[in-house]
Design an enzyme around this catalytic site. Sequence first.
Site, PDB file in Angstrom:
ATOM      1  N   ARG A  98      -1.870  -2.784  14.224  1.00 49.15           N
ATOM      2  CA  ARG A  98      -3.331  -3.057  14.443  1.00 49.15           C
ATOM      3  C   ARG A  98      -3.489  -4.241  14.580  1.00 49.15           C
ATOM      4  O   ARG A  98      -3.607  -5.300  13.911  1.00 49.15           O
ATOM      5  CB  ARG A  98      -4.050  -2.781  12.856  1.00 49.15           C
ATOM      6  CG  ARG A  98      -3.975  -1.290  12.612  1.00 49.15           C
ATOM      7  CD  ARG A  98      -5.120  -0.931  11.495  1.00 49.15           C
ATOM      8  NE  ARG A  98      -4.840   0.365  10.961  1.00 49.15           N
ATOM      9  CZ  ARG A  98      -4.148   0.983   9.949  1.00 49.15           C
ATOM     10  NH1 ARG A  98      -3.563   0.120   9.514  1.00 49.15           N
ATOM     11  NH2 ARG A  98      -4.100   2.241  10.020  1.00 49.15           N
ATOM     12  N   ASP A 151      -1.532  -5.373   3.959  1.00 47.47           N
ATOM     13  CA  ASP A 151      -1.708  -5.391   5.463  1.00 47.47           C
ATOM     14  C   ASP A 151      -2.375  -6.695   5.652  1.00 47.47           C
ATOM     15  O   ASP A 151      -3.305  -7.109   4.833  1.00 47.47           O
ATOM     16  CB  ASP A 151      -2.181  -4.025   6.154  1.00 47.47           C
ATOM     17  CG  ASP A 151      -0.978  -3.073   6.056  1.00 47.47           C
ATOM     18  OD1 ASP A 151      -0.025  -3.164   5.911  1.00 47.47           O
ATOM     19  OD2 ASP A 151      -1.563  -1.885   6.449  1.00 47.47           O
ATOM     20  N   ASP A 161      -4.706  -7.192   7.805  1.00 43.08           N
ATOM     21  CA  ASP A 161      -5.931  -6.969   8.559  1.00 43.08           C
ATOM     22  C   ASP A 161      -7.139  -6.713   7.448  1.00 43.08           C
ATOM     23  O   ASP A 161      -6.819  -7.191   6.364  1.00 43.08           O
ATOM     24  CB  ASP A 161      -6.124  -5.720   9.459  1.00 43.08           C
ATOM     25  CG  ASP A 161      -5.678  -4.574   8.637  1.00 43.08           C
ATOM     26  OD1 ASP A 161      -5.812  -4.622   7.255  1.00 43.08           O
ATOM     27  OD2 ASP A 161      -5.719  -3.437   9.344  1.00 43.08           O
ATOM     28  N   HIS A 166      -2.570 -12.180  15.607  1.00 39.86           N
ATOM     29  CA  HIS A 166      -1.337 -12.698  15.406  1.00 39.86           C
ATOM     30  C   HIS A 166      -0.637 -12.583  16.549  1.00 39.86           C
ATOM     31  O   HIS A 166       0.178 -13.779  17.055  1.00 39.86           O
ATOM     32  CB  HIS A 166      -0.686 -12.086  14.141  1.00 39.86           C
ATOM     33  CG  HIS A 166      -1.875 -12.505  12.861  1.00 39.86           C
ATOM     34  ND1 HIS A 166      -2.883 -11.503  12.421  1.00 39.86           N
ATOM     35  CD2 HIS A 166      -1.879 -13.611  12.156  1.00 39.86           C
ATOM     36  CE1 HIS A 166      -3.241 -12.085  11.431  1.00 39.86           C
ATOM     37  NE2 HIS A 166      -2.805 -13.359  11.006  1.00 39.86           N
ATOM     38  N   TYR A 208       3.319  -5.401  13.075  1.00 42.22           N
ATOM     39  CA  TYR A 208       2.031  -4.765  12.610  1.00 42.22           C
ATOM     40  C   TYR A 208       1.155  -4.105  13.761  1.00 42.22           C
ATOM     41  O   TYR A 208       1.099  -4.719  14.750  1.00 42.22           O
ATOM     42  CB  TYR A 208       1.095  -5.742  11.966  1.00 42.22           C
ATOM     43  CG  TYR A 208      -0.017  -5.019  11.071  1.00 42.22           C
ATOM     44  CD1 TYR A 208       0.557  -3.936  10.255  1.00 42.22           C
ATOM     45  CD2 TYR A 208      -1.279  -5.406  11.327  1.00 42.22           C
ATOM     46  CE1 TYR A 208      -0.745  -3.391   9.514  1.00 42.22           C
ATOM     47  CE2 TYR A 208      -2.342  -4.954  10.652  1.00 42.22           C
ATOM     48  CZ  TYR A 208      -1.936  -3.808   9.742  1.00 42.22           C
ATOM     49  OH  TYR A 208      -2.947  -3.101   9.179  1.00 42.22           O
ATOM     50  N   GLU A 237       0.767  -1.197   0.047  1.00 46.03           N
ATOM     51  CA  GLU A 237      -0.050   0.028  -0.009  1.00 46.03           C
ATOM     52  C   GLU A 237       1.008   1.256  -0.259  1.00 46.03           C
ATOM     53  O   GLU A 237       0.531   2.257  -0.314  1.00 46.03           O
ATOM     54  CB  GLU A 237      -0.837   0.238   1.232  1.00 46.03           C
ATOM     55  CG  GLU A 237      -1.691  -1.335   1.473  1.00 46.03           C
ATOM     56  CD  GLU A 237      -1.375  -2.019   2.707  1.00 46.03           C
ATOM     57  OE1 GLU A 237      -0.216  -2.285   2.359  1.00 46.03           O
ATOM     58  OE2 GLU A 237      -1.985  -2.420   3.470  1.00 46.03           O
ATOM     59  N   GLU A 241      -8.793  -4.674   6.091  1.00 44.25           N
ATOM     60  CA  GLU A 241      -8.746  -3.472   5.196  1.00 44.25           C
ATOM     61  C   GLU A 241      -7.776  -3.936   4.210  1.00 44.25           C
ATOM     62  O   GLU A 241      -7.882  -3.632   2.953  1.00 44.25           O
ATOM     63  CB  GLU A 241      -8.387  -2.190   6.067  1.00 44.25           C
ATOM     64  CG  GLU A 241      -8.575  -0.896   5.039  1.00 44.25           C
ATOM     65  CD  GLU A 241      -8.614   0.349   5.862  1.00 44.25           C
ATOM     66  OE1 GLU A 241      -8.597   1.358   5.103  1.00 44.25           O
ATOM     67  OE2 GLU A 241      -8.219   0.246   7.092  1.00 44.25           O
TER      68      GLU A 241
END
Length: 761
Positions: free
Chosen positions: A286, A82, A84, A329, A284, A9, A86
Amino acid sequence: MPKNVVIVESPAKAKTIEKYLGKDYQVLSSYGHIRDLPKSGLEIDVEKDFEPTYVVPEDKAEVVAKLKKAIDKNTTAWLATDEDREGEAIAWHLCKALGLSEKTTKRIVFHEITKPAIEEAIKNPRKVDLHLVDAQQARRVLDRLVGYELSPVLWKKIRPGLSAGRVQSVAVRLIVEREREIEKFESKDFFKVTAEFDLGKDGVLQAELSEKLPDEKATQKFLESVKDASWKISGLEQKPGKKSPSAPFTTSTLQQTASTRLGFSVRQTMTLAQRLYEAGHITYMRTDSVNLSAIAVKQAAGYIEKKYGKDYVEQRAFKTKSAGAQEAHEAIRPTDMSLETAGADERQTKLYKLIRARALATQMADAKLERTIVTITTDKTDKSFVAKGEIVLFDGFLKVYGDKKEDKLLPPLKEGATLKLIRIVGRQSFERPAARYTEASLVKKLEEEGIGRPSTYAPTISTIQAREYVLKGEIEGKIREVVELELKAKNINRTQVEETYGADKNKLVPTDTGLVVTDFLVKFFPEVVDYGFTAKVEKEFDEIATGQEQWNKMIADFYKPFHKLIKQSEDISRHEANQGRKLGNDPKTGKPVIARMGRYGAMIQIGQAEDDEKPKFAPMPEGKKIDEVSLKEALEMFKLPRKVGATAKGEEITANIGRFGPYVKVGEMFVSIKGEDPFQIDETTARKLIAAKQKQERERIIQDFADEGLQVLNGRYGPYVTDSNTNAKVPKDKDPKKLSLKECQKLVAEAKTKPKRFGKK
């Protein structure tokens, strides 16, 4: 040409990953979302299972073209967005925009950007998880439906420009209800009694009465009873204690701790964490998980033993308590525990050190303490004084994650020893209402209620402030007198001292708009702002993510009753929606005086729309809200506009309060007088402010082609030409003072034909 194209991204993430892959790999960025719902229009077909219409925004057309060009039949595409929901949705949208198959395109995920993690991901690709995509799609569609259908209701019934959101409206409701709770709170007073005892060369021992006394009379009676008392240590208890480290950071606990320890806003914390993640410094950011990988635990233990010694090592595993935890995770931790500092700037470095300290602390031994409790009594009363002390015998995890508090040391004491009293003070105190929310405490409350997800907290809290439903700032305290009784040398003295109470800093406070909109939604759309319902929706998203529920069925179950309420709202009168608060009656006319929300914000009104005479309107007193303004304060506002005096030319100067604050007016000129009181400003001050404004206006005009309706002006971003409708920037190689009329006309004409943002003409 590389045989493999990896798409992420962000350019920063691409740059970090490219270091770990060989020449056969090219890493490109999608620069965030590649497709989305259009900015305007519903674009969701409610008749066809809520099918959304996605588009590639114009500013992403070039990115899509570049990605398409990089991928051909001889290239393998890897989607490394990513991990997640999204990120999964972005991967799916990339497939759709680039003509890739979500069933065969390689999807890789990793929770840290390190060489081992990237290499492991490449070895274990998977397909795009359509269940995760559906969960994210359900959130996006539901939020669009709520915002698109509910916001226009607010425009019609309250005032234009308002908006509603599924999570943001509930967050505002929490803040509004806390404010109302504070306003209604009736504080009861009590007396806190403390004593000081002389220990000679060992100093002074401070102690507190073990119970609060209900009032001044009881405090006076107590002091009278111990005027001639002899005091002794009747109890001396020393017992071991310990402190254990907290779990490693999840998204929400990082947001809360960075707020309280570093003073960062929730949004700032997430931005900084994103940068650290993309640079490969942390895992990560989130996540709902408090789990640490076996490798991380081993790495931490090795570092701690080497740095501090074996006694400081205590390996632990933490269990995630949240039943609805997603993306479970690993907790947020450094990718390399031995790296003591990291980050591109001071703020990133501070956040990295906080994350690292917390992660290391979780694998360190408990702090060992010794707590001492001293009980001081007399035979004159059954009440006792208590002194407490605490020392750290072994700092353990506090070595890296301490709160820097000093030990509460007590001097050497013996049980049975007599003590010499210096004085006893009984001070009037007051119960406090629940505290206003900070960003950190609001995040904690949202998480406790199951409202939203940690990844949504930052945008939610930023949105409610940007839209001015809630403001973060300082609240001035008020002064009150409190009673203090002091027993000293067998004499009791009564004094009254002043103290400030009610002051607040960096707390979230609802505005009049937030109060009115919340009241409206609670009354007419209770389900939308219901805490339990909002939490239930999040659980349903979780069920969609695991394939237990169909996303469009879940949307349909919500939409049918919701849309019915939208239809019913057409019958709500504007008066019913925005009734305002009646303050009393105007003594001159007998008409009601009402504080309510108007087109441009809170205002005062005398009379009703249905009266024979039109109502009179006045601005809300500065610093006052609809819920708190008094009748006297409201009536005072109808004395505006006030005649201040006149200019040297004899033009009348008036003072008033408008949409943007207090001002003085002369002719057609409005001059802001922020910091001045429109009821008090004098002619001399007003003239000075008007003269300063006139000078500013003169300096603003570089050239004036009045007959042609064109001006060359000095603007915030440099000189420009304007015809009042279109502005054209003056080129850097042109002198704005020497532009001819023809040149000005040409610049404006060219500006009119240039495409504006989003491709509109």
